[in-house]
Motif scaffolding. Sequence first.
Motif, PDB file in Angstrom:
ATOM      1  N   HIS A  27       0.830  -1.207   0.000  1.00 52.82           N
ATOM      2  CA  HIS A  27       0.000   0.000   0.000  1.00 52.82           C
ATOM      3  C   HIS A  27       0.867   1.261   0.000  1.00 52.82           C
ATOM      4  CE1 HIS A  27      -3.671   2.272   0.570  1.00 52.82           C
ATOM      5  NE2 HIS A  27      -3.090   2.927   1.567  1.00 52.82           N
ATOM      6  N   VAL A  28       1.853   1.293   0.869  1.00 51.23           N
ATOM      7  CA  VAL A  28       2.721   2.468   1.001  1.00 51.23           C
ATOM      8  C   VAL A  28       3.510   2.726  -0.284  1.00 51.23           C
ATOM      9  CG1 VAL A  28       4.822   3.313   2.166  1.00 51.23           C
ATOM     10  CG2 VAL A  28       2.938   2.394   3.514  1.00 51.23           C
ATOM     11  N   HIS A  29       4.041   1.659  -0.882  1.00 52.49           N
ATOM     12  CA  HIS A  29       4.916   1.809  -2.048  1.00 52.49           C
ATOM     13  C   HIS A  29       4.174   1.702  -3.383  1.00 52.49           C
ATOM     14  CE1 HIS A  29       8.483   1.786   0.474  1.00 52.49           C
ATOM     15  NE2 HIS A  29       7.998   0.720   1.100  1.00 52.49           N
ATOM     16  N   GLY A  30       2.892   1.396  -3.337  1.00 50.56           N
ATOM     17  CA  GLY A  30       2.167   1.184  -4.581  1.00 50.56           C
ATOM     18  C   GLY A  30       2.691  -0.019  -5.341  1.00 50.56           C
ATOM     19  N   ALA A  31       3.155  -1.021  -4.596  1.00 49.59           N
ATOM     20  CA  ALA A  31       3.794  -2.201  -5.192  1.00 49.59           C
ATOM     21  C   ALA A  31       2.775  -3.278  -5.525  1.00 49.59           C
ATOM     22  CB  ALA A  31       4.830  -2.769  -4.212  1.00 49.59           C
ATOM     23  N   ALA A  32       3.124  -4.094  -6.507  1.00 49.21           N
ATOM     24  CA  ALA A  32       2.343  -5.295  -6.797  1.00 49.21           C
ATOM     25  C   ALA A  32       2.598  -6.287  -5.664  1.00 49.21           C
ATOM     26  CB  ALA A  32       2.784  -5.895  -8.124  1.00 49.21           C
ATOM     27  N   LEU A  33       1.555  -6.975  -5.241  1.00 53.57           N
ATOM     28  CA  LEU A  33       1.698  -7.938  -4.148  1.00 53.57           C
ATOM     29  C   LEU A  33       1.291  -9.322  -4.623  1.00 53.57           C
ATOM     30  CD1 LEU A  33       2.320  -8.714  -1.237  1.00 53.57           C
ATOM     31  CD2 LEU A  33       0.027  -7.908  -0.601  1.00 53.57           C
ATOM     32  N   HIS A  34       2.209 -10.265  -4.441  1.00 52.41           N
ATOM     33  CA  HIS A  34       1.973 -11.671  -4.738  1.00 52.41           C
ATOM     34  C   HIS A  34       2.014 -12.424  -3.419  1.00 52.41           C
ATOM     35  CE1 HIS A  34       2.641 -11.264  -9.120  1.00 52.41           C
ATOM     36  NE2 HIS A  34       3.419 -10.258  -8.732  1.00 52.41           N
ATOM     37  N   VAL A  35       1.143 -13.414  -3.283  1.00 52.11           N
ATOM     38  CA  VAL A  35       1.118 -14.235  -2.078  1.00 52.11           C
ATOM     39  C   VAL A  35       1.200 -15.692  -2.512  1.00 52.11           C
ATOM     40  CG1 VAL A  35      -0.202 -14.914  -0.034  1.00 52.11           C
ATOM     41  CG2 VAL A  35      -0.213 -12.533  -0.795  1.00 52.11           C
ATOM     42  N   VAL A  36       2.082 -16.448  -1.859  1.00 55.54           N
ATOM     43  CA  VAL A  36       2.272 -17.850  -2.203  1.00 55.54           C
ATOM     44  C   VAL A  36       2.007 -18.742  -1.000  1.00 55.54           C
ATOM     45  CG1 VAL A  36       4.785 -17.822  -1.727  1.00 55.54           C
ATOM     46  CG2 VAL A  36       3.827 -19.551  -3.285  1.00 55.54           C
ATOM     47  N   TYR A  37       1.390 -19.878  -1.277  1.00 53.23           N
ATOM     48  CA  TYR A  37       1.193 -20.947  -0.301  1.00 53.23           C
ATOM     49  C   TYR A  37       1.860 -22.178  -0.905  1.00 53.23           C
ATOM     50  CZ  TYR A  37      -1.170 -24.153   2.930  1.00 53.23           C
ATOM     51  OH  TYR A  37      -1.454 -25.095   3.892  1.00 53.23           O
ATOM     52  N   VAL A  38       2.789 -22.777  -0.171  1.00 52.99           N
ATOM     53  CA  VAL A  38       3.498 -23.950  -0.678  1.00 52.99           C
ATOM     54  C   VAL A  38       3.020 -25.192   0.060  1.00 52.99           C
ATOM     55  CG1 VAL A  38       5.737 -25.043  -1.062  1.00 52.99           C
ATOM     56  CG2 VAL A  38       5.534 -22.549  -1.223  1.00 52.99           C
ATOM     57  N   ILE A  39       2.567 -26.162  -0.723  1.00 53.04           N
ATOM     58  CA  ILE A  39       2.219 -27.471  -0.167  1.00 53.04           C
ATOM     59  C   ILE A  39       3.533 -28.223  -0.012  1.00 53.04           C
ATOM     60  CG2 ILE A  39       0.978 -29.629  -0.533  1.00 53.04           C
ATOM     61  CD1 ILE A  39      -0.938 -27.982  -2.371  1.00 53.04           C
ATOM     62  N   LEU A  69      -7.426 -17.486  -0.615  1.00 53.85           N
ATOM     63  CA  LEU A  69      -8.674 -16.743  -0.795  1.00 53.85           C
ATOM     64  C   LEU A  69      -8.850 -15.720   0.327  1.00 53.85           C
ATOM     65  CD1 LEU A  69     -11.318 -16.305  -2.336  1.00 53.85           C
ATOM     66  CD2 LEU A  69     -12.323 -18.135  -0.950  1.00 53.85           C
ATOM     67  N   ALA A  70      -8.572 -16.150   1.552  1.00 54.64           N
ATOM     68  CA  ALA A  70      -8.668 -15.228   2.687  1.00 54.64           C
ATOM     69  C   ALA A  70      -7.661 -14.079   2.546  1.00 54.64           C
ATOM     70  CB  ALA A  70      -8.435 -15.983   4.002  1.00 54.64           C
ATOM     71  N   ALA A  71      -6.460 -14.387   2.062  1.00 54.52           N
ATOM     72  CA  ALA A  71      -5.442 -13.353   1.861  1.00 54.52           C
ATOM     73  C   ALA A  71      -5.907 -12.342   0.817  1.00 54.52           C
ATOM     74  CB  ALA A  71      -4.116 -13.987   1.438  1.00 54.52           C
ATOM     75  N   ALA A  72      -6.459 -12.847  -0.284  1.00 51.46           N
ATOM     76  CA  ALA A  72      -6.942 -11.950  -1.346  1.00 51.46           C
ATOM     77  C   ALA A  72      -8.059 -11.039  -0.835  1.00 51.46           C
ATOM     78  CB  ALA A  72      -7.411 -12.765  -2.543  1.00 51.46           C
ATOM     79  N   LYS A  73      -8.958 -11.599  -0.034  1.00 50.28           N
ATOM     80  CA  LYS A  73     -10.054 -10.802   0.536  1.00 50.28           C
ATOM     81  C   LYS A  73      -9.515  -9.742   1.497  1.00 50.28           C
ATOM     82  CE  LYS A  73     -13.771 -14.178   0.090  1.00 50.28           C
ATOM     83  NZ  LYS A  73     -14.718 -15.054   0.784  1.00 50.28           N
ATOM     84  N   LYS A  74      -8.505 -10.121   2.293  1.00 53.29           N
ATOM     85  CA  LYS A  74      -7.916  -9.167   3.230  1.00 53.29           C
ATOM     86  C   LYS A  74      -7.258  -8.016   2.469  1.00 53.29           C
ATOM     87  CE  LYS A  74      -5.902 -10.126   7.259  1.00 53.29           C
ATOM     88  NZ  LYS A  74      -4.927 -10.594   8.269  1.00 53.29           N
ATOM     89  N   GLY A  75      -6.523  -8.343   1.427  1.00 50.16           N
ATOM     90  CA  GLY A  75      -5.896  -7.307   0.621  1.00 50.16           C
ATOM     91  C   GLY A  75      -6.925  -6.390  -0.011  1.00 50.16           C
ATOM     92  N   GLU A  76      -7.965  -6.982  -0.571  1.00 48.81           N
ATOM     93  CA  GLU A  76      -9.032  -6.214  -1.215  1.00 48.81           C
ATOM     94  C   GLU A  76      -9.691  -5.256  -0.230  1.00 48.81           C
ATOM     95  OE1 GLU A  76     -13.367  -7.154  -3.157  1.00 48.81           O
ATOM     96  OE2 GLU A  76     -11.747  -8.575  -3.577  1.00 48.81           O
ATOM     97  N   SER A  77      -9.910  -5.738   0.990  1.00 59.01           N
ATOM     98  CA  SER A  77     -10.559  -4.896   2.003  1.00 59.01           C
ATOM     99  C   SER A  77      -9.687  -3.706   2.397  1.00 59.01           C
ATOM    100  CB  SER A  77     -10.904  -5.724   3.246  1.00 59.01           C
ATOM    101  OG  SER A  77      -9.746  -6.015   4.002  1.00 59.01           O
ATOM    102  N   GLN A  78      -8.370  -3.810   2.106  1.00 56.73           N
ATOM    103  CA  GLN A  78      -7.450  -2.718   2.442  1.00 56.73           C
ATOM    104  C   GLN A  78      -6.974  -1.975   1.189  1.00 56.73           C
ATOM    105  OE1 GLN A  78      -4.491  -3.850   5.393  1.00 56.73           O
ATOM    106  NE2 GLN A  78      -5.850  -5.463   6.137  1.00 56.73           N
ATOM    107  N   GLY A  79      -7.634  -2.253   0.066  1.00 59.68           N
ATOM    108  CA  GLY A  79      -7.317  -1.531  -1.160  1.00 59.68           C
ATOM    109  C   GLY A  79      -6.072  -2.001  -1.885  1.00 59.68           C
ATOM    110  N   VAL A  80      -5.651  -3.229  -1.610  1.00 63.78           N
ATOM    111  CA  VAL A  80      -4.452  -3.777  -2.253  1.00 63.78           C
ATOM    112  C   VAL A  80      -4.833  -5.048  -2.999  1.00 63.78           C
ATOM    113  CG1 VAL A  80      -2.161  -4.780  -1.863  1.00 63.78           C
ATOM    114  CG2 VAL A  80      -2.905  -2.808  -0.506  1.00 63.78           C
ATOM    115  N   GLY A  81      -4.592  -5.053  -4.305  1.00 63.65           N
ATOM    116  CA  GLY A  81      -4.841  -6.254  -5.097  1.00 63.65           C
ATOM    117  C   GLY A  81      -3.742  -7.285  -4.858  1.00 63.65           C
ATOM    118  N   ILE A  82      -4.134  -8.537  -4.798  1.00 61.58           N
ATOM    119  CA  ILE A  82      -3.181  -9.608  -4.538  1.00 61.58           C
ATOM    120  C   ILE A  82      -3.309 -10.663  -5.629  1.00 61.58           C
ATOM    121  CG2 ILE A  82      -2.618 -11.531  -2.996  1.00 61.58           C
ATOM    122  CD1 ILE A  82      -3.381  -9.772  -0.645  1.00 61.58           C
ATOM    123  N   THR A  83      -2.163 -11.063  -6.165  1.00 55.05           N
ATOM    124  CA  THR A  83      -2.099 -12.188  -7.079  1.00 55.05           C
ATOM    125  C   THR A  83      -1.650 -13.393  -6.271  1.00 55.05           C
ATOM    126  OG1 THR A  83      -1.460 -10.716  -8.890  1.00 55.05           O
ATOM    127  CG2 THR A  83      -1.072 -13.077  -9.198  1.00 55.05           C
TER     128      THR A  83
END
Length: 142
Positions: A27-39, A69-83
């Motif tokens: 949010h602060v840097h206007g950066a793209a945010l990616h989130v990974v979950y490793v099995i 999915l929860a991470a993406a929703k959390k990001g969305e609720s704070q105005g940050v898109g998450i891939t």
Amino acid sequence: MFQSILAAIDGSGKSGAALDVAIGEAHVHGAALHVVYVIETGLFSSLPMDNTWEVIYGLLETQGKEALLAAAKKGESQGVGITTHIKQGHAGNEILKLATDLGVDLIVVGSHGKSNLDRILLGSVSSFVVGHSTVSTLVVRS
């Protein structure tokens, strides 16, 4: 300062804190945010390839998808898109490989995973990432 950030999550409270920090940084840097979950398939790779393996993998995959999915929703609720990304293999290696593939300039991880047993069996993923990363790595303690 940061243009692309990768946060690693595993559904634990520590990784939730890391996600919160990553969202804030994005949010602060206007950066793209990616989130990974490793099995982490290394935990059960010695099991015979039968229904047991498929059931365990299916459960882990479901947990991963729910966490992402929860991470993406959390990001969305704070105005940050998450891939989101789901990977399988050794968590540390997969995080670093994805970071390289995406060209991120910051990796954010929690200080340790779901349990201390993970650290005994696998070594600390965060320590592995810090020790082998070629980009800035932020370890979040909560």
